[in-house]
Each structure stands twice: as C-alpha cells, then as structure tokens.
Write a protein that holds these residues in place. Sequence first.
Motif, PDB file in Angstrom:
ATOM      1  N   ASN A 249       0.812  -1.212   0.000  1.00 39.10           N
ATOM      2  CA  ASN A 249       0.000   0.000   0.000  1.00 39.10           C
ATOM      3  C   ASN A 249       0.845   1.262   0.000  1.00 39.10           C
ATOM      4  O   ASN A 249       0.382   2.334  -0.399  1.00 39.10           O
ATOM      5  N   ALA A 250       2.103   1.140   0.437  1.00 40.09           N
ATOM      6  CA  ALA A 250       3.021   2.278   0.436  1.00 40.09           C
ATOM      7  C   ALA A 250       3.684   2.486  -0.924  1.00 40.09           C
ATOM      8  O   ALA A 250       4.489   3.415  -1.067  1.00 40.09           O
ATOM      9  N   GLY A 251       3.374   1.647  -1.898  1.00 43.01           N
ATOM     10  CA  GLY A 251       3.874   1.884  -3.251  1.00 43.01           C
ATOM     11  C   GLY A 251       4.658   0.763  -3.881  1.00 43.01           C
ATOM     12  O   GLY A 251       5.051   0.861  -5.054  1.00 43.01           O
ATOM     13  N   SER A 252       4.900  -0.329  -3.152  1.00 47.53           N
ATOM     14  CA  SER A 252       5.695  -1.408  -3.730  1.00 47.53           C
ATOM     15  C   SER A 252       4.924  -2.132  -4.821  1.00 47.53           C
ATOM     16  O   SER A 252       3.778  -2.556  -4.617  1.00 47.53           O
ATOM     17  N   ASP A 253       5.554  -2.289  -5.969  1.00 47.46           N
ATOM     18  CA  ASP A 253       4.995  -3.102  -7.053  1.00 47.46           C
ATOM     19  C   ASP A 253       5.177  -4.588  -6.782  1.00 47.46           C
ATOM     20  O   ASP A 253       4.612  -5.413  -7.497  1.00 47.46           O
ATOM     21  N   VAL A 254       5.974  -4.897  -5.765  1.00 45.38           N
ATOM     22  CA  VAL A 254       6.398  -6.270  -5.489  1.00 45.38           C
ATOM     23  C   VAL A 254       6.035  -6.646  -4.055  1.00 45.38           C
ATOM     24  O   VAL A 254       6.299  -5.874  -3.127  1.00 45.38           O
ATOM     25  N   VAL A 255       5.439  -7.822  -3.888  1.00 46.74           N
ATOM     26  CA  VAL A 255       5.340  -8.412  -2.552  1.00 46.74           C
ATOM     27  C   VAL A 255       6.412  -9.490  -2.497  1.00 46.74           C
ATOM     28  O   VAL A 255       6.303 -10.532  -3.154  1.00 46.74           O
ATOM     29  N   LEU A 256       7.454  -9.208  -1.745  1.00 50.05           N
ATOM     30  CA  LEU A 256       8.602 -10.107  -1.649  1.00 50.05           C
ATOM     31  C   LEU A 256       8.340 -11.139  -0.566  1.00 50.05           C
ATOM     32  O   LEU A 256       8.181 -10.789   0.607  1.00 50.05           O
ATOM     33  N   ALA A 257       8.268 -12.405  -0.948  1.00 48.15           N
ATOM     34  CA  ALA A 257       8.053 -13.464   0.041  1.00 48.15           C
ATOM     35  C   ALA A 257       9.167 -13.418   1.084  1.00 48.15           C
ATOM     36  O   ALA A 257      10.349 -13.401   0.732  1.00 48.15           O
TER      37      ALA A 257
ATOM     38  N   ALA B 140       9.825   9.015  -6.942  1.00 46.57           N
ATOM     39  CA  ALA B 140      10.115   8.379  -8.231  1.00 46.57           C
ATOM     40  C   ALA B 140       8.942   8.495  -9.201  1.00 46.57           C
ATOM     41  O   ALA B 140       8.994   7.920 -10.290  1.00 46.57           O
ATOM     42  N   GLY B 141       7.892   9.200  -8.799  1.00 44.02           N
ATOM     43  CA  GLY B 141       6.771   9.441  -9.693  1.00 44.02           C
ATOM     44  C   GLY B 141       5.645   8.439  -9.594  1.00 44.02           C
ATOM     45  O   GLY B 141       4.787   8.386 -10.489  1.00 44.02           O
ATOM     46  N   VAL B 142       5.607   7.665  -8.511  1.00 43.48           N
ATOM     47  CA  VAL B 142       4.593   6.632  -8.341  1.00 43.48           C
ATOM     48  C   VAL B 142       3.618   7.061  -7.253  1.00 43.48           C
ATOM     49  O   VAL B 142       4.025   7.398  -6.141  1.00 43.48           O
ATOM     50  N   GLU B 143       2.343   7.050  -7.577  1.00 41.64           N
ATOM     51  CA  GLU B 143       1.327   7.327  -6.564  1.00 41.64           C
ATOM     52  C   GLU B 143       0.965   6.026  -5.867  1.00 41.64           C
ATOM     53  O   GLU B 143       0.530   5.067  -6.501  1.00 41.64           O
ATOM     54  N   ALA B 144       1.149   5.984  -4.569  1.00 40.62           N
ATOM     55  CA  ALA B 144       0.873   4.779  -3.799  1.00 40.62           C
ATOM     56  C   ALA B 144      -0.605   4.686  -3.445  1.00 40.62           C
ATOM     57  O   ALA B 144      -1.331   5.682  -3.459  1.00 40.62           O
TER      58      ALA B 144
ATOM     59  N   SER C 155      -0.486  10.780   2.755  1.00 41.36           N
ATOM     60  CA  SER C 155       0.790  11.493   2.771  1.00 41.36           C
ATOM     61  C   SER C 155       0.641  12.819   3.518  1.00 41.36           C
ATOM     62  O   SER C 155      -0.453  13.389   3.579  1.00 41.36           O
ATOM     63  N   PRO C 156       1.732  13.326   4.096  1.00 40.65           N
ATOM     64  CA  PRO C 156       1.627  14.521   4.950  1.00 40.65           C
ATOM     65  C   PRO C 156       0.996  15.714   4.243  1.00 40.65           C
ATOM     66  O   PRO C 156       1.283  16.007   3.076  1.00 40.65           O
ATOM     67  N   ASP C 157       0.123  16.393   4.967  1.00 41.18           N
ATOM     68  CA  ASP C 157      -0.509  17.633   4.515  1.00 41.18           C
ATOM     69  C   ASP C 157      -0.759  18.468   5.761  1.00 41.18           C
ATOM     70  O   ASP C 157      -1.682  18.191   6.535  1.00 41.18           O
ATOM     71  N   MET C 158       0.056  19.479   5.956  1.00 41.46           N
ATOM     72  CA  MET C 158      -0.001  20.264   7.186  1.00 41.46           C
ATOM     73  C   MET C 158      -0.980  21.431   7.111  1.00 41.46           C
ATOM     74  O   MET C 158      -1.053  22.247   8.037  1.00 41.46           O
ATOM     75  N   ALA C 159      -1.757  21.512   6.049  1.00 41.80           N
ATOM     76  CA  ALA C 159      -2.627  22.678   5.834  1.00 41.80           C
ATOM     77  C   ALA C 159      -3.593  22.920   6.987  1.00 41.80           C
ATOM     78  O   ALA C 159      -3.933  24.064   7.295  1.00 41.80           O
TER      79      ALA C 159
END
Length: 349
Positions: free
Chosen positions: A56-64, A313-317, A323-327
């Motif tokens: 969910n944090a952006g990994s394309d891979v689930v590494l066993a 790296a340009g990937v939306e997770a 993601s942080p938003d201090m507004a």
Amino acid sequence: MKRSLEQRLQEGTVIAGEGYLFELERRGYLQAGSFVPEVALDNPEALKQTYRDYMNAGSDVVLAFTYNAHREKMRIIGKEELLEPLNRNAIRLAREIAREHPTEEALVAGNISNTNLFDPEDEQSKERVRNIFAEMVTWCKEEGVDFINGETFYYHEEAQIALEEIRKQELPAVITLGLMGENILRDGYTVEESCRILSEEGALVVGMNCFRGPDTMQPYLEAIRENVEGYVGGLPIPYRTTNEHPTFFNLPDGGCSCHLPLETTFPTALDPLYHNRYELAAWAKEAKNVGINYIGLCCGASPAMLRAVAEAAGVEAINSTYSPDMAKHFLFGKDETLKEHNLNYRLKA
C-alpha cells in the motif's frame, strides 16, 4: 492483465519494498540476532499485514519473506523440519496479499540470499550453497512466483550460483549485492564488474541492496549503471552511513547516554541514525535521474519511508491519500478557518 516485471521495467520505474526483517523485529514478531523469519508460521497475520503495508506504500512487489529461511539458518536454530513449510507459507501469504491490489495485482517475488556458508577455497561449501538455493528456488517455482530476488551477496561467485539455479527454473532473476566496508566483494570483484557479468549471464536486474545507506551506496550504483546495459536496482538502508563508516554494522552513536548491551549500535540501537523520509525521497530522485530502474529500501525501512521514495520516483501509492498535509494543523497550517491565536503561538511552542 498482470504485467510481468520486465514489462513494468520497460514502461517505467519499479518500486520494491523490502525491510521486513527489521520491521517485524520492531513489531515484536522476530528475534534480532538469529533473524530467521519464523513469523511466516508463528504469526502469519502479522506477516500479511506487513506485506500489505509495504504494498500500500507503493511497492509493485510483494517479496516473500524467506530471507534467512534456508537450511543452514534453520539448522542453527534447530528447526530444519520447518524449512519447507516456512518457505511455502511465506510465498502463499505473499500471493494472497498481492491479489488485494486495487488496480493491478502486485508481483510476487521469491527470495534467496547470502548463506554465510560460501567459502571460495572450499568446493564442498559451494555444493552446499547450490543445494540450498536449488531447493528454495524449486519451491518458489512450484508456488508460482513471478520472479526471484537473490540478494545481499558479498561473494560474486555465490551470486553466480544463485543466478544459475534461478535460470534452471526459467524464472526472471533480480540479483543484488551487499558491499561490505572493504568496498570490494570478498572474492576480489568490484560491484560494477560483478553486476556486468551477472547481467550478461542473464539476470534481468542487477545492483545493490542493504548494508549501505544512500550516501555510501549511490556512487557504486552510478558505476554499475555506467557498466551495465540492462536494468539496475538500488535498495539502500535508511541509515546515515558515512565514508568513515560505510555500512551500518559499525555505525557509532555519540549521543547515547546509556550502556549498550552489544559492541555496536547494530542491530537494535540504530534508531537515532535514521535518514528522514525527505532525505530518502531526494535520494530516490537522484537514483532515478541516473538511470536506476528498480528502486526501493532495505533493512530499517518503514512503509512511510517507502511511500516517500515511491512518490519521489513518480509513483502514486495506494496510501498516498495519507501522505503529509499540514494545511489544517492547528499550529502550522494555512487553512483560513484555523485560530489565529494558535498560529501566532507556533514560534513559541
């Protein structure tokens, strides 16, 4: 349709989340020292959640999570009978989580790694290492992984043996090296020379992982990129290694006010030595800009750190929504509905 690793590399950067070893130790499900992933059998729900958090944090891979789940490690802890069940269950859990991805099923990678048995002067040790890899790769093939990640090799020849066993099963291979403080592999190869040979011998991705933080890994990644025609991977640890202390094995902590039970901060007192997520994101941008294709983090990385790397790296997770938003923060926000007396107080807080 689920794209292969090669297809994803052809189309852009692949994000690879690792770091389960330290993360599960932090969460209380793995013993520091032996570092054997018994969690795959003892606490499968904890492992599934960890897989899920990194995906969910952006990994394309689930590494066993079968790092250190080889015959020698299982012998040391007296549980060789659990070797095959542990390996198979770690892969099955990874496949289960990979199918949860809401847009495209994540890739599932098998995992083999340094055995700590390899001795370039001992032919019997080489045969034992080959047998260890052969059985683990066979289980990976039977359980239907998409590719195999062979990692943290500090002997070139051991990495070669791993690649040979992976190719026997006709699976794509990602092979990454762990560079110790000597700045050269223990059998005399430079990392760029080793990676060039491994790439020419059929590895889909070659590169480096673990041991070194971004500052002491990046120069070697650039040298690999200059010497390798194929895809290159970089997965540093998130700690502030230096030229004086290029790996996390001997990092000093000058600010520690207590007596450490071990000789070094590694592995359980590294906490003050972390890079923050913004430094890791800056590294990810640099790595992508020099042509690193397979980007991630290794031991010590948290999902929040990986998300920052993926976004840089340009990937939306999946979890980029968090993601942080201090507004809207009561002291530091800019929302017009916030209370002015709080905003005025922020410099004194």
